[in-house]
Design a protein around this motif. Structure first.
Motif, PDB file in Angstrom:
ATOM      1  N   PRO A   1       0.816  -1.223   0.000  1.00 46.24           N
ATOM      2  CA  PRO A   1       0.000   0.000   0.000  1.00 46.24           C
ATOM      3  C   PRO A   1       0.841   1.260   0.000  1.00 46.24           C
ATOM      4  O   PRO A   1       0.361   2.324  -0.372  1.00 46.24           O
ATOM      5  CB  PRO A   1      -0.835  -0.113   1.285  1.00 46.24           C
ATOM      6  N   ALA A   2       2.096   1.149   0.431  1.00 46.57           N
ATOM      7  CA  ALA A   2       2.941   2.349   0.408  1.00 46.57           C
ATOM      8  C   ALA A   2       3.379   2.661  -1.023  1.00 46.57           C
ATOM      9  O   ALA A   2       3.422   3.810  -1.430  1.00 46.57           O
ATOM     10  CB  ALA A   2       4.157   2.152   1.303  1.00 46.57           C
ATOM     11  N   LEU A   3       3.693   1.619  -1.764  1.00 47.01           N
ATOM     12  CA  LEU A   3       4.222   1.828  -3.118  1.00 47.01           C
ATOM     13  C   LEU A   3       3.139   2.170  -4.134  1.00 47.01           C
ATOM     14  O   LEU A   3       3.370   2.930  -5.067  1.00 47.01           O
ATOM     15  CB  LEU A   3       4.937   0.562  -3.592  1.00 47.01           C
ATOM     16  N   LEU A   4       1.974   1.578  -3.934  1.00 49.37           N
ATOM     17  CA  LEU A   4       0.948   1.692  -4.979  1.00 49.37           C
ATOM     18  C   LEU A   4       0.555   3.126  -5.337  1.00 49.37           C
ATOM     19  O   LEU A   4       0.502   3.467  -6.515  1.00 49.37           O
ATOM     20  CB  LEU A   4      -0.280   0.889  -4.597  1.00 49.37           C
ATOM     21  N   PRO A   5       0.254   3.992  -4.337  1.00 48.34           N
ATOM     22  CA  PRO A   5      -0.144   5.351  -4.724  1.00 48.34           C
ATOM     23  C   PRO A   5       0.909   6.013  -5.590  1.00 48.34           C
ATOM     24  O   PRO A   5       0.594   6.686  -6.567  1.00 48.34           O
ATOM     25  CB  PRO A   5      -0.288   6.065  -3.375  1.00 48.34           C
TER      26      PRO A   5
ATOM     27  N   VAL B   1      -7.244   0.085  -3.978  1.00 48.58           N
ATOM     28  CA  VAL B   1      -6.685  -1.044  -4.696  1.00 48.58           C
ATOM     29  C   VAL B   1      -5.567  -1.688  -3.882  1.00 48.58           C
ATOM     30  O   VAL B   1      -5.393  -2.899  -3.908  1.00 48.58           O
ATOM     31  CB  VAL B   1      -6.188  -0.570  -6.070  1.00 48.58           C
ATOM     32  N   ALA B   2      -4.844  -0.873  -3.125  1.00 50.88           N
ATOM     33  CA  ALA B   2      -3.770  -1.422  -2.308  1.00 50.88           C
ATOM     34  C   ALA B   2      -4.308  -2.483  -1.356  1.00 50.88           C
ATOM     35  O   ALA B   2      -3.641  -3.477  -1.078  1.00 50.88           O
ATOM     36  CB  ALA B   2      -3.085  -0.301  -1.529  1.00 50.88           C
ATOM     37  N   GLY B   3      -5.533  -2.264  -0.881  1.00 52.66           N
ATOM     38  CA  GLY B   3      -6.141  -3.264   0.003  1.00 52.66           C
ATOM     39  C   GLY B   3      -6.243  -4.596  -0.710  1.00 52.66           C
ATOM     40  O   GLY B   3      -5.885  -5.645  -0.166  1.00 52.66           O
ATOM     41  N   VAL B   4      -6.717  -4.543  -1.939  1.00 57.18           N
ATOM     42  CA  VAL B   4      -6.833  -5.777  -2.716  1.00 57.18           C
ATOM     43  C   VAL B   4      -5.442  -6.356  -2.952  1.00 57.18           C
ATOM     44  O   VAL B   4      -5.215  -7.561  -2.843  1.00 57.18           O
ATOM     45  CB  VAL B   4      -7.515  -5.500  -4.062  1.00 57.18           C
ATOM     46  N   ALA B   5      -4.494  -5.463  -3.251  1.00 55.18           N
ATOM     47  CA  ALA B   5      -3.151  -5.922  -3.592  1.00 55.18           C
ATOM     48  C   ALA B   5      -2.485  -6.620  -2.404  1.00 55.18           C
ATOM     49  O   ALA B   5      -1.776  -7.609  -2.583  1.00 55.18           O
ATOM     50  CB  ALA B   5      -2.306  -4.743  -4.060  1.00 55.18           C
ATOM     51  N   VAL B   6      -2.731  -6.113  -1.208  1.00 55.74           N
ATOM     52  CA  VAL B   6      -2.134  -6.758  -0.036  1.00 55.74           C
ATOM     53  C   VAL B   6      -2.677  -8.176   0.100  1.00 55.74           C
ATOM     54  O   VAL B   6      -1.931  -9.126   0.350  1.00 55.74           O
ATOM     55  CB  VAL B   6      -2.426  -5.944   1.240  1.00 55.74           C
TER      56      VAL B   6
END
Ligand SMILES: Nc1ncnc2c1ncn2[C@@H]1O[C@H](COP(=O)(O)OP(=O)(O)O)[C@@H](O)[C@H]1O
Ligand SMILES: [Mg+2]
Lengths: 231, 776, 180
Positions: B386-390, B425-430
């Motif tokens: 989630p840190a990288l995605l934004p 989306v980061a939530g999904v990605a995690v």
């Protein structure tokens, strides 16, 4: 002075009725639109001006009566045919908020061309031309949120004109502007329309704006009144 | 003095502003539908977070209770004065693919100890069973079990005193003859202090960390997203408040007050959920462990941290979400040129995670520091997503400059505000990254034989029989329908003169030797020596031809000589056939070579070949029930190791977790999509009026969600496989990526995008209706 | 049509002289260009006004050019004249009340005699709009001065129409109350 009663109308509405639930918004409205002419639709607030405009543009279908464009009855066309008609033959200017906030002004103006299949470069070049004609090419790269109301409306007019439509529908295009900006928008809109012999349906309640028209139609309580003085 | 008063008024002001926020959130007749939705979603999100955290806070207690019960069940062979030992022989075998432990017991006197949870010792022909075994025996399809255990059930073991309430356990009473059995031990009592920290616990801890993050991050993101619902409306309201004189700080406090409402409501909901769900979790089996509701006690400290931390977090999120928004009296100003996202600290998070995982081998596997390093590494790496995605979404969107109109609309939207979609989306990605990491770990584990028992002997059932009844059992077994062949073998324990540990001689008839070592030279009376294959070691020793040995047996740790014997000249050496797994190397003798040794005193192992019809083993067990402890069977092919079963459970848990978190993430995406439609109602209506087809608008909505999601999937796959690689490196396993699994999880993400876009379509449709154009 | 009625010619000429000294003939031309399109000044009007200003000491003659007749005289503004212009510009005009306007009279009479208010309104609107269209047309082709003058007229006409519309709406309300 022209009263616009000569020749075949490009568009006409006959005995149009439309109600929203209990509200009878239109109760027998007639309007003839002649090629290359500007008709002002006047009347008090809530009298049914916008509803008439929406019916004529095929955005909604009347409950009763007929709307024809170049002899074709709009109610016989399906939704996608009417969408295509609006996209290809008509242009629209609303009071405010019609520009996509994320797109730059030039992208907003280019959008109808892109939808018609034109490539990005030529579409934006043409859009820039149109913006220049409306004297707002300096804001081309800005987003609508960053330009003034008058500039935004002129961008909207540019967008409505960029496809060289046959009919332009303008619903209170100066409603959110001060007098000077309102005049400027009207002058540019009418000049551009005349230059391409487009007809304009101009909904307004301001006489000074209506004065840009060639003739006027008054709506009261959902009915159009014959222009007495013109007779 | 004046300082004090000003401080007091400012505190009072704080309270008043918070109160105003609370009133705005709940009270007021003008509360709109969207505000209620926001309130409900915030409450539900926080409620879920609290419930999950309470559950996580209970894991420690659960594990230690488990550990205590395990220790309480360990038998003690230390003689105790005044206690008559309980003679007990415990054998493990299988029911289906589950392990069952049967203890054959005989009290040697009136003062024999009671096993934990047992009220009365069963006599001969009686038994006490664990609740699950009782249930299985009583079930309609339990006929085979009833025949296998024909003893009368005189009671059940108290599940709260078993190591694991779900274990299959039986204490079966037998007569005193069991005392002669070598495996029968005199038990003087139960309970022994237990050493802590076995491997399962370490793995469980690691998995809990990964699982916890995987579950919590989407929940937190959901909470954050829910504060964005009706954000524009709230901003307008706050703007109105500025107009009547509230200052910027007050506006922030009012916002905090508003989120306090959903925090407190969420706290109550979460506590309620935890209390309601707890009894439902009773007896649920997870990771081969049965959950007992009464073990689910959050540790007080962790519970306190949850109760205080979650509302603070929610308020923090709300304020953080407003950091780029300036509420002015006449309007809401979103700082149009947001600070460019910085890459450095994001990379530092990921880098620290990788470094931590790489450093783990410095410590001993299973050591506390090792666990710590691995846990911290995994956590940082997963937080890195989630840190990288934004940053990635922002840069990614900035690069794209055009494309079809629907793409252009979506990309421009992302360029204006990529933060919220990226976070959602980061939530999904995690979830994806965690899922892929675990799945890859599982694939590697599965590929490794260590976790999969030998399946070469799949056609045979193994048996263990006491010597006295071996011939009868062999005869009975041959009579069982489906059994095609039964071969018996015996390991003789032999010792040379003065030798302490000795070695063994395997006794088997020629048919068996011929089959096992692929030789046709065997004649009864022969002896052979089997040499180990290259790379293997013989743990026993070879005998010298003519060597005199004592044949011994063991009973209750006492050695007893049953014969003396001379090892003959072996006829030849035999080799283990290639690919064979059941390795016995050393002296092998045919029954003719061991005449004079009372084989009835030496237990036999049976290899039973069958025609693979289902239920052969049950029929065998039923047919030999009368031998009690003297005969037991198990089917190596049906036996699933504890490890393997744990991985199966893990996979299921993973799937359930992924479904849960993905649906939360999907809900967040939907909220986002709805919000975006709402914010642009007028523009959408105008576009539609001027003939833009609905399809273009719908597709732009899909793109808007799909672009960040695609980046999220890429990051997730990279992180997931990277994490798995780092994990597997620690345990020396090769990386085997489960591509179909990755595909399924990524596919789920794609479907999620489509579903949320689909669910937002009605809103889009309603926006294209003309209400939005009306100017009243 | 675009003439601003009731404007003081004396002050207008003074204002024109403030920039630079001019001949009488020049003054007339400037005035006509800016303010008198529909109603140009007569020479007589110019010279009688100028002699009134001379008499009051607001302007003075600058001397006569060679071969000069009366129309070859150049005039310049005096300090008193500048003060006078300033005073004039600084004094608000008395807001005109249109109570005696014929339009008002007509509408009220029509209504009193039981005629349909809307008809009166429509007839009048058509006439007003016709006039406004002409003004708009003129404004679009004219220079800044034209625009200012035409706008002035347009706003007045618009005010008439607004008043008419409001009156009609009021009467509708009234009718609704009388005949429920
Ligand atoms: N979509 C709609 N649903 C319900 N009522 C409507 C709708 N559109 C218009 N109306 C009603 O119809 C009447 C005419 O509206 P409109 O055409 O917008 O008037 P105008 O544009 O002249 O102000 C009003 O009473 C308005 O409330
Ligand atoms: Mg309207």
């Amino acid at each position: 002075m022209t009263t616009g009663t000569t020749g075949e109308p490009i568009m006409s509405a006959r005995a149009v009725r439309k109600s929203f639930g209990p509200t009878q918004a239109l109760d027998g409205a007639d309007l003839d639109l002649h090629p290359g002419q500007v008709v002002a639709v006047m009347g008090p607030s809530g009298s049914g001006k916008s509803t008439l405009l929406h019916c004529m543009a095929g955005i909604i279908l009347p409950d009763d009566g007929s709307v024809t464009y170049q002899g074709r009855e709009l109610s016989t066309m399906d939704d996608s045919a009417r969408s295509a008609l609006r996209r290809n033959e008509f242009g629209f200017v609303f009071q405010f908020g019609q520009l996509v906030p994320e797109l730059t002004c030039v992208e907003n103006v280019a959008l109808p061309l892109r939808l018609a299949g034109m490539g990005r470069k030529p579409a934006e070049a043409k859009a820039t031309d149109q913006l220049a004609r409306l004297e707002v090419d300096d804001v081309a790269e800005k987003r609508p949120g960053d330009v003034s109301g008058g500039q935004g409306q002129r961008v909207a007019v540019a967008r409505s004109l960029v496809t060289t439509p046959k009919v332009i529908f303008a619903d209170e295009p100066t409603g959110a502007l001060d007098s000077l900006n309102g005049e400027r928008v009207m002058r540019l809109l009418v000049d551009a329309a005349k230059a391409t012999s487009a007809s304009v349906v101009l909904v307004t309640h301001e006489p000074r704006v209506a004065a840009y028209s060639d003739y006027e139609v008054v709506v009261r309580d959902g009915k159009t009144r014959a222009a007495v003085g013109a007779a | 003095m004046s300082k004090r008063t000003s401080r007091r008024t400012s505190l009072g002001q704080w309270g008043r502003d918070l109160g105003l926020g609370i009133r705005l959130a709940v009270g007021g007749s003008r509360i709109s539908g969207t505000s209620i939705v926001r309130l409900i979603m915030g409450t539900v999100g926080i409620g879920l977070a609290v419930a999950i955290l309470f559950g996580a806070a209970s894991v420690g207690n659960m594990l230690s209770a488990h550990e205590q019960r395990n220790a309480a069940n360990i038998p003690s062979w230390q003689p105790r004065p005044g206690v008559d030992p309980l003679l007990m022989s415990t054998a493990s075998s299988t029911i289906g693919d589950e392990r069952i432990s049967v203890s054959w017991i005989h009290p040697s006197g009136p003062n024999a100890p009671l096993p934990p949870g047992v009220e009365r010792l069963p006599g001969k022909g009686e038994m006490v069973v664990s609740p699950r075994l009782a249930e299985m025996r009583a079930a309609a399809d339990g006929e085979a079990l009833r025949q296998r255990f024909p003893q009368r059930e005189i009671g059940q073991i108290d599940k709260y005193q078993m190591t694991d309430a779900g274990d299959l356990l039986a204490y079966v009473g037998v007569d005193a003859t069991i005392g002669a059995e070598s495996s029968a031990m005199p038990v003087y009592g139960f309970g022994r202090p237990e050493m802590s920290g076995n491997e399962t616990a370490i793995l469980l801890t690691l998995l809990s960390i990964v699982g916890g993050i995987v579950l919590l991050v989407p929940v937190l993101i959901f909470v954050a997203t829910s504060t964005r619902i009706a954000g524009a409306e709230r901003d307008r309201r706050l703007s109105a408040m500025r107009l009547v004189g509230a200052d910027a700080r007050q506006v922030r406090r009012i916002t905090a007050g508003e989120s306090l409402v959903s925090s407190v409501a969420g706290l109550a909901l979460g506590t309620g959920l935890f209390l309601v769900l707890r009894p439902l979790l009773d007896n649920v089996r997870l990771f081969d462990t049965t959950i007992l509701a009464r073990d689910l006690q959050p540790s007080p400290l962790l519970a306190l941290i949850t109760v205080v931390g979650v509302p603070l977090l929610a308020i923090g999120t709300a304020l953080f979400g407003m950091r780029r928004v300036v509420i002015e009296p006449l309007s809401v100003v979103r700082k149009s040129k947001p600070v460019k996202r910085r890459l450095a600290w994001r990379l530092v998070v990921v880098g620290l995670g990788v470094a931590s995982l790489l450093s783990a081998p410095v410590f001993d596997e299973g050591e506390e520091m090792w666990t710590f390093a691995v846990g911290v590494g995994a956590t940082l790496l997963l937080i890195g997503v989630p840190a990288l995605l934004p940053w990635l979404v922002e840069r990614g969107a900035a690069r794209v400059s055009g494309g079809r109109p629907s793409v252009q609309l979506a990309i421009r939207r992302l360029q204006v505000d990529s933060g919220t979609p990226a976070r959602v989306v980061a939530g999904v990605a995690v979830v994806l990254a965690g899922g892929i990491a675990l799945q890859t770990g599982l694939a590697a584990a599965e590929a490794d034989d260590k976790y999969r028992p030998a399946r070469a002997a799949q056609e045979t059932i193994s048996g263990q029989v006491t010597g006295a009844v071996a011939d009868q059992v062999v005869a009975d077994a041959r009579a069982v329908p489906g059994v095609t062949d039964v071969r018996a073998g015996r390991y003789l324990s032999v010792k040379g003169a003065g030798e302490k540990s000795g070695t063994s001689v395997y006794v088997m008839d020629c048919a068996g030797i011929a089959q096992r070592y692929q030789t046709d030279q065997c004649v009864d009376g022969d002896a052979f020596t089997v040499v180990p294959p290259p790379g293997s070691r013989n743990y026993g020793r070879d005998l010298r031809p003519g060597e005199q040995v004592r044949v011994v047996k063991y009973a209750r740790d006492k050695e007893e000589q049953i014969a003396t014997w001379t090892w003959p000249q072996p006829k030849s050496t035999l080799a283990q056939p290639p690919g064979s797994r059941s390795g016995y190397f050393g002296p092998v003798a045919t029954p003719g070579a061991v005449r004079g040794i009372p084989l009835s005193e030496v237990s036999a192992t049976l290899e039973i070949a069958h025609d693979k019809r289902p239920g052969v083993i049950s029929a065998l067990q039923a047919a030999t029930a009368k031998y009690e402890w003297r005969a037991s069977f198990y089917d190596p092919s049906s036996y699933v190791s504890k490890d393997e079963r744990m991985y199966t459970t893990l996979r299921n848990a993973l799937l359930a977790g992924a479904v849960f978190t993905l649906s939360l993430a999907g809900l967040s995406l939907l909220v986002l999509a709805l919000e975006q439609v709402r914010e642009r109602r007028r523009a959408i209506a105008a576009l539609f009026a001027s003939g833009v087809p609905r399809g273009v608008l719908s597709r732009s909505l899909v793109w808007q969600l799909a672009v960040p999601m695609a980046l999220g999937v890429v990051v997730a796959i990279a992180t997931g496989i990277g994490l798995a690689w780092l994990f597997l490196r620690l345990v020396d396993e090769p990386v085997a990526v489960d591509w179909p699994g990755v595909g399924v999880l990524s596919g789920a993400a794609v479907i999620l995008v489509l579903l949320s876009a689909l669910a937002a379509l009605p809103a889009l449709r309603s926006a294209t209706r003309l209400d939005a154009l009306r100017t009243e | 049509m675009c003439t601003v009625l009731g404007m003081s010619i004396g002050h207008a000429l003074l204002g024109l002289l403030e920039k630079e000294p001019r001949h009488g003939y020049d003054l007339k031309r400037s005035y006509d260009e800016r303010f008198g399109k529909d109603r140009p000044l007569h020479y007589g009007q110019v010279y009688s006004t100028l002699s009134r200003l001379l008499r009051n000491g607001l302007i003075e003659e600058l001397g006569v050019e060679s071969g000069g007749g009366p129309d070859r005289k150049r005039y310049t503004i005096t300090d008193a004249g500048v003060t006078d212009v300033e005073q004039w510009l600084g004094t608000p005009e008395k807001p005109d009340l249109y109570l005696q306007n014929t339009l008002y009279t007509k509408v009220v009479l029509a209504l009193l005699s039981g005629r349909d208010a809307a008809d009166v309104l429509d007839t009048q609107r058509a006439a007003h709009l016709r006039a406004m269209r002409e003004l708009t047309e003129r404004k679009r082709s004219g220079d800044l001065a034209d625009q200012l003058i035409c706008d002035h007229a347009l706003f007045h006409l618009e005010a008439d129409l607004r008043w008419l519309e409001l009156t009609a709406a009021r009467l509708d309300d009234l009718a609704g109350k009388v005949r429920p």
